[in-house]
Design an enzyme around this catalytic site. Structure first.
Site, short mmCIF file in Angstrom:
data_model
loop_
_atom_site.label_atom_id
_atom_site.label_comp_id
_atom_site.label_asym_id
_atom_site.label_seq_id
_atom_site.Cartn_x
_atom_site.Cartn_y
_atom_site.Cartn_z
N HIS A 1 8.99 89.03 34.83
CA HIS A 1 10.40 89.46 35.58
C HIS A 1 10.43 90.92 35.57
O HIS A 1 11.38 91.47 34.82
CB HIS A 1 11.59 88.56 34.99
CG HIS A 1 11.39 88.42 33.26
ND1 HIS A 1 10.74 89.74 32.52
CD2 HIS A 1 11.72 87.54 32.51
CE1 HIS A 1 11.03 89.02 31.17
NE2 HIS A 1 11.42 88.05 31.22
N ASP B 1 12.37 82.03 35.79
CA ASP B 1 13.16 82.24 34.40
C ASP B 1 14.27 81.45 34.19
O ASP B 1 15.36 81.88 33.60
CB ASP B 1 13.51 83.70 34.21
CG ASP B 1 13.62 84.20 32.80
OD1 ASP B 1 13.39 83.36 31.63
OD2 ASP B 1 14.02 85.22 32.53
O1 DOR Z 1 17.57 86.25 29.94
C1 DOR Z 1 16.81 85.68 29.36
N1 DOR Z 1 16.89 84.84 28.66
N2 DOR Z 1 15.61 86.17 29.23
C2 DOR Z 1 14.60 85.51 28.38
O2 DOR Z 1 13.43 86.46 28.50
C3 DOR Z 1 14.91 84.73 27.65
C4 DOR Z 1 15.86 83.86 28.13
C5 DOR Z 1 16.41 82.56 27.31
O3 DOR Z 1 15.38 82.05 26.85
O4 DOR Z 1 17.36 82.55 27.26
#
Ligand code: DOR
Length: 444
Positions: free
Chosen positions: A234, A305
């Site tokens: 990302h 993601d």
């Molecule tokens: O915003 C995010 N949430 N970035 C991450 O790298 C982890 C993810 C999460 O697991 O909630």
């Protein structure tokens, strides 16, 4: 004598390494067995896909499905239902679950759960810690392992390798391409006071471009030092994209649909804390640089993601609200809408979602429409105007940052190893997911 097939996908426009053109596909034993002009009289089942495009199965190489440990946010069953409804045929799932996926037992548990209840194919990343470095070479080769994931900066959960010595040891230990969340933890800690209570726009100020850049520079330096391949997840800044262009020998690059689609100020205004993620959404100049990187071929794959949190959790006052937004179900429609708007070609979409994952992760027999490969297809209607809404979302969290957005293309069907698992927004049959196999761990 004519060949016979279990399934013929007939009348569609195929998008593969040969280009875009009309061709039928014959499937036997879950594998692609013929491409060309195929008579449906020779088939057990025929799917008429006239007017539709047939793409190699879309792989989402970054999702968080939260099981075990946070099933109130997501489960492997619900997350994989969301995947196939969105046209995704395989996912690589992240290790920040509870317990963390940091040893063979935790990985085997996830693989067993995946086999029992996932609707798409799957692989699970194993998290690196300071304690499991010696075992990483074994862990990255186990059945169902997508390789090693490292959090250089902290995000949801408590996986973190933020000191250079340990990070260097991790990179020295790995043999497969490993994936990295690249934000510099020391800078994040130092700048915590930048966050303003109740104001998620300060999230983007806190986790600034410099935090990402410091970490990515260090990561590339260590990758060269040890001669290892790193997958930088990302990417959110133009500076990193320009730097990564100079390190394509060691580095592969992921972009998310949300960093390509949502702008920080606008998104915080409309979505509030729902727009909060790590690394954060940024401004138009960064977003343009991400599109530039995509145009120039610097970017290898798209990952959603998919990081679901409940609406109640997201409603907490920033910065108590958790970071992350769901995305596995919306990756295909959002990005195909960009295709229809002329921002990328359909061939480049396929390159990013099938050929790219095949090339950089070495999936065995997946990611191409070619004889001998798994019969995984994402069948799309490039002329279907639809509005994305929360009711369509199969995730436990039940919301999407793209609710209310009208798109011009839609996933019509999902076929995995010759089984039709989704057709016209309906899931067909039982869960039948299997682990993805990788060339570097064929004996697993
Ligand atoms: O915003 C995010 N949430 N970035 C991450 O790298 C982890 C993810 C999460 O697991 O909630």
């Amino acid at each position: 004598m004519a060949d016979t097939y279990d399934l013929v996908i007939k009348g569609g426009t195929l998008v593969n390494h040969s280009g875009i053109g009309k061709a039928d596909i014959g499937v036997r034993g879950g594998k692609i067995a013929g491409i060309g002009n195929i008579d449906s009289a020779d088939a057990g089942e025929t799917i008429d896909v006239t007017g539709l495009h047939v793409l190699p199965g879309v792989v989402d190489s970054q999702v968080h499905f939260r099981e075990p440990g946070a099933e109130h946010k997501e489960t492997l069953a619900a997350g994989s239902r969301a995947a196939v409804l969105g046209g995704v045929t395989a996912v690589f799932e992240m290790p920040n679950t509870d317990p963390l996926t940091t040893n063979a037992g935790a990985l085997a548990d996830k693989v067993a759960r995946g086999r029992a209840g996932m609707f798409c194919d799957f692989a699970f990343y194993v998290g690196a810690t300071r304690e499991n470095i010696a075992e990483l070479p074994e862990l990255e080769r186990l059945e169902g392992s997508a390789g090693i994931k490292v959090f250089i900066g902290s995000s949801t959960g408590n996986l973190l390798v933020d000191d250079e010595e340990s990070l260097s040891q991790v990179i020295a230990a790995i043999n497969r391409r490993a994936a990295f969340h690249s934000e510099d933890e020391a800078r994040l800690i130092e700048r915590k006071a930048v966050r303003r209570e109740g104001d998620p726009t300060s999230h983007t100020e806190w986790r600034d471009p410099e935090a990402a850049m410091i970490s990515t520079k260090q990561l590339l330096r260590l990758a060269h030092e040890h001669g290892k391949r790193v997958h930088v997840l990302h990417i959110s800044t133009g500076e990193e994209m320009r730097l990564l262009a100079a390190h394509k020998d060691v580095a592969s690059v992921e972009l998310t649909p949300q960093h390509l689609t949502l702008l920080a100020d606008e998104a915080y205004g409309v979505l509030g804390n729902k727009a909060q993620m790590n690394p954060p959404l940024r401004d138009a100049a960064h977003q343009e640089a991400l599109w530039w990187g995509l145009d120039q071929g610097i970017v290898d794959v798209l990952g959603s993601d998919h990081a679901p949190h409940t609406l109640e959790e997201k409603a907490q006052t920033y910065p108590a609200s958790p970071s992350g937004m769901p995305g596995v179900q919306t990756l295909v429609p959002i990005m195909l809408d960009h295709v229809n708007k002329g921002r990328l070609t359909l061939e480049r979409f396929v390159d990013l979602t099938s050929h790219g994952p095949q090339r950089i992760f070495g999936m065995a027999c997946k990611g191409r429409i070619a004889c001998g490969y798994d019969a995984d297809f994402t069948i799309v209607d490039m002329k279907a105007e639809r509005t994305i809404d929360d009711d369509w979302i199969a995730s436990v969290c039940g919301w999407t940052p793209f609710a209310g957005r009208t798109v011009s293309a839609w996933p019509k069907g999902t076929v995995i190893r010759g089984r039709r698992v989704m057709w016209e927004d309906e899931i067909l049959g039982k869960a039948g997911g299997e682990p993805v196999r990788f060339l570097e761990a064929l004996s697993a």
